[in-house]
Design a protein around this motif. Structure first.
Motif, PDB file in Angstrom:
ATOM      1  N   CYS A 217       0.920  -1.202  -0.209  1.00  0.00           N
ATOM      2  CA  CYS A 217       0.005   0.108  -0.004  1.00  0.00           C
ATOM      3  C   CYS A 217       0.941   1.076   0.049  1.00  0.00           C
ATOM      4  O   CYS A 217       1.781   1.012   0.595  1.00  0.00           O
ATOM      5  CB  CYS A 217      -0.801  -0.183   1.343  1.00  0.00           C
ATOM      6  N   ILE A 218       0.373   2.427  -0.904  1.00  0.00           N
ATOM      7  CA  ILE A 218       1.349   3.487  -1.053  1.00  0.00           C
ATOM      8  C   ILE A 218       0.851   4.814  -0.440  1.00  0.00           C
ATOM      9  O   ILE A 218      -0.403   4.895  -0.776  1.00  0.00           O
ATOM     10  CB  ILE A 218       1.402   3.672  -2.594  1.00  0.00           C
ATOM     11  N   GLU A 219       1.378   5.316   0.263  1.00  0.00           N
ATOM     12  CA  GLU A 219       1.078   6.703   0.564  1.00  0.00           C
ATOM     13  C   GLU A 219       2.294   7.844   0.072  1.00  0.00           C
ATOM     14  O   GLU A 219       3.361   7.438   0.203  1.00  0.00           O
ATOM     15  CB  GLU A 219       0.789   7.013   2.007  1.00  0.00           C
ATOM     16  N   ILE A 220       1.847   9.083  -0.183  1.00  0.00           N
ATOM     17  CA  ILE A 220       2.749   9.929  -0.766  1.00  0.00           C
ATOM     18  C   ILE A 220       2.622  11.167   0.070  1.00  0.00           C
ATOM     19  O   ILE A 220       1.411  11.898   0.137  1.00  0.00           O
ATOM     20  CB  ILE A 220       2.563  10.242  -2.319  1.00  0.00           C
ATOM     21  N   GLU A 221       3.621  11.867   0.476  1.00  0.00           N
ATOM     22  CA  GLU A 221       3.561  13.358   1.020  1.00  0.00           C
ATOM     23  C   GLU A 221       4.678  14.208   0.073  1.00  0.00           C
ATOM     24  O   GLU A 221       5.610  13.727  -0.267  1.00  0.00           O
ATOM     25  CB  GLU A 221       4.269  13.124   2.349  1.00  0.00           C
ATOM     26  N   GLN A 222       4.061  15.482   0.185  1.00  0.00           N
ATOM     27  CA  GLN A 222       5.062  16.583  -0.546  1.00  0.00           C
ATOM     28  C   GLN A 222       4.958  17.520   0.596  1.00  0.00           C
ATOM     29  O   GLN A 222       3.923  17.811   1.041  1.00  0.00           O
ATOM     30  CB  GLN A 222       4.559  16.962  -1.746  1.00  0.00           C
ATOM     31  N   ASP A 223       6.355  17.936   0.845  1.00  0.00           N
ATOM     32  CA  ASP A 223       6.529  19.054   1.971  1.00  0.00           C
ATOM     33  C   ASP A 223       5.671  18.799   3.121  1.00  0.00           C
ATOM     34  O   ASP A 223       5.086  19.458   3.853  1.00  0.00           O
ATOM     35  CB  ASP A 223       5.700  20.551   1.306  1.00  0.00           C
ATOM     36  N   GLY A 224       5.867  17.647   3.512  1.00  0.00           N
ATOM     37  CA  GLY A 224       5.391  17.026   4.685  1.00  0.00           C
ATOM     38  C   GLY A 224       3.808  16.865   4.854  1.00  0.00           C
ATOM     39  O   GLY A 224       3.356  16.306   6.008  1.00  0.00           O
ATOM     40  N   ALA A 225       3.131  16.969   3.680  1.00  0.00           N
ATOM     41  CA  ALA A 225       1.797  16.790   3.834  1.00  0.00           C
ATOM     42  C   ALA A 225       1.167  15.893   2.772  1.00  0.00           C
ATOM     43  O   ALA A 225       1.651  15.591   1.833  1.00  0.00           O
ATOM     44  CB  ALA A 225       0.953  18.086   3.302  1.00  0.00           C
ATOM     45  N   ARG A 226       0.212  14.664   3.246  1.00  0.00           N
ATOM     46  CA  ARG A 226      -0.279  13.875   2.444  1.00  0.00           C
ATOM     47  C   ARG A 226      -0.927  14.482   1.207  1.00  0.00           C
ATOM     48  O   ARG A 226      -1.746  15.492   1.243  1.00  0.00           O
ATOM     49  CB  ARG A 226      -1.517  13.310   3.207  1.00  0.00           C
ATOM     50  N   ILE A 227      -0.604  13.760   0.031  1.00  0.00           N
ATOM     51  CA  ILE A 227      -1.172  14.228  -1.331  1.00  0.00           C
ATOM     52  C   ILE A 227      -2.244  13.039  -2.106  1.00  0.00           C
ATOM     53  O   ILE A 227      -2.039  12.136  -1.838  1.00  0.00           O
ATOM     54  CB  ILE A 227      -0.307  14.775  -2.193  1.00  0.00           C
ATOM     55  N   ASP A 228      -2.959  13.320  -2.510  1.00  0.00           N
ATOM     56  CA  ASP A 228      -3.627  12.505  -3.462  1.00  0.00           C
ATOM     57  C   ASP A 228      -2.914  12.352  -4.640  1.00  0.00           C
ATOM     58  O   ASP A 228      -2.413  13.477  -5.004  1.00  0.00           O
ATOM     59  CB  ASP A 228      -5.140  13.118  -3.755  1.00  0.00           C
ATOM     60  N   PHE A 229      -2.996  11.207  -5.193  1.00  0.00           N
ATOM     61  CA  PHE A 229      -2.313  11.074  -6.445  1.00  0.00           C
ATOM     62  C   PHE A 229      -2.987  10.098  -7.675  1.00  0.00           C
ATOM     63  O   PHE A 229      -3.820   9.301  -7.291  1.00  0.00           O
ATOM     64  CB  PHE A 229      -0.780  10.384  -6.309  1.00  0.00           C
ATOM     65  N   GLN A 230      -2.952  10.260  -8.793  1.00  0.00           N
ATOM     66  CA  GLN A 230      -3.384   9.431  -9.764  1.00  0.00           C
ATOM     67  C   GLN A 230      -2.424   8.293  -9.823  1.00  0.00           C
ATOM     68  O   GLN A 230      -1.231   8.262 -10.183  1.00  0.00           O
ATOM     69  CB  GLN A 230      -3.440   9.984 -11.230  1.00  0.00           C
ATOM     70  N   SER A 231      -3.178   6.976  -9.667  1.00  0.00           N
ATOM     71  CA  SER A 231      -2.144   6.138  -9.846  1.00  0.00           C
ATOM     72  C   SER A 231      -2.501   5.086 -10.941  1.00  0.00           C
ATOM     73  O   SER A 231      -3.786   4.852 -11.174  1.00  0.00           O
ATOM     74  CB  SER A 231      -2.043   5.153  -8.741  1.00  0.00           C
ATOM     75  N   GLN A 232      -1.639   4.625 -11.653  1.00  0.00           N
ATOM     76  CA  GLN A 232      -2.067   3.586 -12.896  1.00  0.00           C
ATOM     77  C   GLN A 232      -1.733   2.286 -12.377  1.00  0.00           C
ATOM     78  O   GLN A 232      -0.496   1.961 -12.336  1.00  0.00           O
ATOM     79  CB  GLN A 232      -1.210   4.026 -14.315  1.00  0.00           C
ATOM     80  N   PRO A 233      -2.579   1.205 -12.396  1.00  0.00           N
ATOM     81  CA  PRO A 233      -2.313   0.196 -12.047  1.00  0.00           C
ATOM     82  C   PRO A 233      -1.555  -0.656 -13.018  1.00  0.00           C
ATOM     83  O   PRO A 233      -1.814  -0.526 -14.341  1.00  0.00           O
ATOM     84  CB  PRO A 233      -3.542  -0.624 -11.569  1.00  0.00           C
TER      85      PRO A 233
END
Ligand code: BGC
Length: 780
Positions: A217-233
């Protein structure tokens, strides 16, 4: 020998990227939690020298035996713990350039294994061909709290550019074992699923049918804050991934959290491994990386509280012992009695993750003194459960009437080894299994183990020895022909002193154990006799006769035991006469030359004297040590530790220290030029022995703890803990005094430098070395 890793008491540090040593560093920086483990590989793509390695305890494959010349009695297969799906992978693409440390310039590289807190960390700046510079910081661990899971935090910061970066965290099940005999794949795909920021793949081992679901399971942060992202399976054969492209600005940190699980049908229904993996991953993702890491640090702190050994004044020595304790704890926790300790643990493929005599001869004392009693009991029970297979194994070789020959190498009790001079001849392993029962019983006082399980094993092993010897008319003694002792640099010899000694000892101990069990539980004893058709009088008479009349080769001149009948026919010379650059011998000499030489791979006669030290006086030890030590090349990792313990016993501090460094830093400094295959996990228990039994002079006699601490001259102090029959003691020795702290509620009887001492519950005693007299005594 290579000395590129920095000395530090708690960390293993690689500074500057040593590409040519990468496979060595990967072995050394391995992570594990008893259930799964992996080598210190990189997360991002790497096209240089690497052995990708992920392993799941107990999940193995019976690789079809490959030998040039088949001998009757060979096993059909060699069981190997499989290289499993790679769950750490994160591919990084920066505007059509792949981040790959092989193809770009690398600056400020640091890879650190933090042994205190149980994680692996890496940081570097990569200079890509396009001139782009990117900073990477990565941290990951195999959780010992959630022991089917691991977590990664992977951060990227563009240093001199803005760009779209494509990130592809993946699970790759298209893995092959490098040591596969026929270059086959061992895994079949069962199913795969991908979703938003997550992916699961279920694989099944061929033949053994283990199901393993690896999920992420992946989570992403930018500048310390969680972001939503488009992911292509992405779904390809045995491969699942999520691909996302992110706008990354100069100086902006993008952090990828990758949570992963490995669930196997050893612990779950095969039908439910995927659904259970989903639940598991939700749970750990809910916890989050930071909390998992805090828990990890806490759990390691708890382990170190019980296991740590501190050496003041010698960082190289300190690092070596902590590395050994760390790796042992990563490999085996003792919680699952189906598992055992592979010589390479989760650090490489060689030796297939199977069980060797190493467990009984080397590892057991470590667990006896540092872990709950049930751990060593489990190790013994593991062999008890394999007794039937050991009897079948012996039958296959022509033995009968319940004689057991335990395998040289095994996963499930069946023999896997396939070199006749070892498979059929290195039978001393049977003795180590008997010795371990004795070692456990004398340490714990748990004689009930004998009644429940131990005696049955001892009788079966004794039956083997009784049939394996034959009466020599010429000698008017029993002899044991065609064996290989622990020194594998001599094969097919007659009357290996060590094997004969172990056989005679087992026969005697079995006789003793019969007496103990009869007294303890006559009903159980009778039931056992009926079940295994034990004809007490006849078998015991035979056992005694053999034990009293077995041949031990001996040199009257030198007054030393002979490793084997013809040892003196060899051209005897010290290791120091071997021309420079020809060691390790096994990488420079033909096998034939090695076999004919006098050079000894590992402790053999000295192994016997080490096991049965009470049966030999110091002069005997000294003569044998002085004869064999100069001819020993220590090309088995199991050797220097035994020599170190014995040298300590002889008061040869320098030798003991030299041998200690050799065992403690074997992998850290790659002494034998083979760490790239994996670390020598079982010999790490030997490192512990060199410290605790060697420098600490720790032994057990009856209910008493014996201590004769004698640190190397350059150490300011040595401190170690031992558990013994409900007591927990910490012994700290300096050059001038020894203090013993008793943390438990019961008094401990200690023989310190030959003088009896009672260390009362919850108290500490300090004794001056020169006099042995107590100088301080205080209630805690
Ligand atoms: C040693 C054996 C040992 C095996 C696994 C070999 O090199 O000679 O004694 O059991 O390695 O550690």
């Amino acid at each position: 020998m290579k000395q590129y890793l920095k000395h530090d008491p708690w960390l293993i540090v690689e500074e500057d990227f040593n590409r040519n040593y990468n496979e060595i560093t990967e072995s050394v920086m391995s992570l594990g939690n008893g259930r799964m483990g992996q080598r210190g590989n990189f997360e991002e793509n790497f096209s240089g020298k690497t052995l990708q390695g992920n392993y799941i305890a107990g999940v193995y494959y019976p690789d079809k035996t490959r030998v040039g010349w088949w001998k009757n009695g060979y096993p059909e297969y060699f069981a190997k713990v499989l290289n499993a799906a790679n769950w750490i992978g994160i591919n990084i693409n920066i505007e059509y350039e792949t981040l790959d440390l092989q193809t770009c310039e690398v600056r400020d590289f640091r890879r650190v294994l933090n042994m205190q807190e149980g994680y692996l960390e890496r940081s570097f700046v990569a200079l890509l061909k396009s001139g782009k510079e990117i900073q990477v910081n990565a941290k990951r661990f195999c959780s010992i709290v959630d022991d089917e899971a691991g977590a990664i935090r992977y951060s990227l910061t563009p240093l001199n550019f803005d760009a779209k970066i494509t990130i592809e965290p993946y699970i790759d099940g298209g893995i092959r074992n490098r040591d596969s005999n026929y270059d086959e794949t061992f895994w079949d795909e069962v199913r795969k699923e991908t979703g938003y920021g997550e992916a699961f793949i279920e694989l099944r081992t061929r033949k053994t049918g283990f199901h393993v679901c690896t999920g992420m399971c992946i989570e992403i942060e930018q500048d310390g804050a969680r972001i939503d992202f488009q992911s292509q399976p992405i779904r390809q054969e045995k491969y699942v991934a999520n691909r996302m492209t992110l706008e990354c600005l100069q100086g902006q940190e993008t952090t990828i959290y990758k949570y992963a699980v490995n669930l196997s049908s050893l612990n779950y229904d095969s039908d439910s491994v995927v659904s259970e993996a989903r639940k598991y991953i939700q749970r750990i993702t809910g916890k989050g990386f930071e909390r998992m890491l805090i828990e990890q640090k806490q759990a390691w702190a708890d382990k170190w509280k019980m296991n740590d050994i501190t050496i003041e004044g010698d960082v190289a020595a300190q690092q070596g012992i902590r590395f050994s304790i760390f790796q042992l704890n990563q490999t085996y926790t003792g919680e699952d009695e189906r598992l055992n300790i592979g010589p390479k643990g989760f650090t490489g493929e060689k030796y297939g993750g199977s069980t060797y005599w190493d467990t009984e001869a080397y590892c057991l004392p470590f667990y006896l003194a540092t872990a709950d009693q049930k751990v060593s009991r489990n190790l013994l029970r593991y062999r008890y459960k394999h007794l039937e297979k050991a009897i079948e194994n012996a039958q296959k070789l022509g033995f009968k009437a319940g004689a057991a020959l335990y395998p040289m190498v095994t996963m499930n009790g069946e023999e896997c080894h396939n070199e006749w001079e070892i498979t059929f001849e290195e039978i001393h392993r049977n003795g180590a299994i008997a010795y371990a029962i004795y070692d456990y019983v004398r340490y714990t006082g748990d004689v009930h183990y004998l009644a429940e399980y131990g005696l049955e094993v001892l009788i079966a092993i004794s039956r083997f020895w009784s049939q394996r010897v034959n009466w020599s008319e010429a000698k008017q003694q029993y002899v044991m022909l065609g064996v290989t002792g622990p020194n594998e640099y001599e094969n097919n010899v007659n009357n290996n002193w060590y094997t004969n000694y172990l056989a005679a000892w087992t026969l005697r101990y079995t006789t003793e154990a019969v007496g103990m069990v009869k007294e303890l539980d006559a009903e159980k004893f009778n039931e056992l006799c009926d079940r295994i058709h034990f004809r007490e009088e006849k078998e015991i008479t035979t056992a005694r006769h053999i034990a009293d009349h077995i041949h031990f080769p001996y040199d009257e001149n030198r007054q030393v035991f002979l490793q084997q009948e013809s040892f003196l026919d060899k051209e005897l010379m010290p290791v120091s006469d071997i021309p420079k650059g020809q060691r390790p011998l096994n990488q420079h000499w033909s096998w034939d030359r090695i076999l004919r030489s006098c050079f000894i791979k590992q402790a053999d006669v000295l192994q016997g004297i080490y096991f049965f030290e009470d049966e030999f006086d110091p002069e005997t030890l000294q003569r044998n040590f002085d004869f064999y030590e100069p001819m020993t090349v220590h090309e088995s990792s199991l050797s220097p530790c035994v020599h170190s313990v014995l040298a300590s016993r002889l008061g040869r501090k320098e030798k003991a220290y030299e041998m200690y460094l050799r065992t403690a830093r074997l992998d850290l400094d790659d002494y034998n030029n083979d760490t790239e295959d994996g670390c020598h996990i079982t010999s790490m228990a030997g490192t512990w022995l060199a410290v605790v039994k060697g420098f600490g002079g720790f032994r057990i006699k009856g209910d008493q703890v014996i201590l004769d601490p004698n640190c190397p001259d350059n150490w300011e102090s040595l401190a170690f803990k031992i558990r013994f029959r409900g007591a927990l003691l910490e012994i700290k020795a300096t050059q001038t005094e020894v203090s013993i702290q008793n943390f438990s509620e019961k008094n401990a009887e200690v023989l310190l430098y030959g003088k009896s001492l009672t260390v009362s519950a919850k108290s500490q005693q300090t004794v001056k070395r020169a006099t042995g007299l107590p100088i301080k005594s205080r209630k805690k």
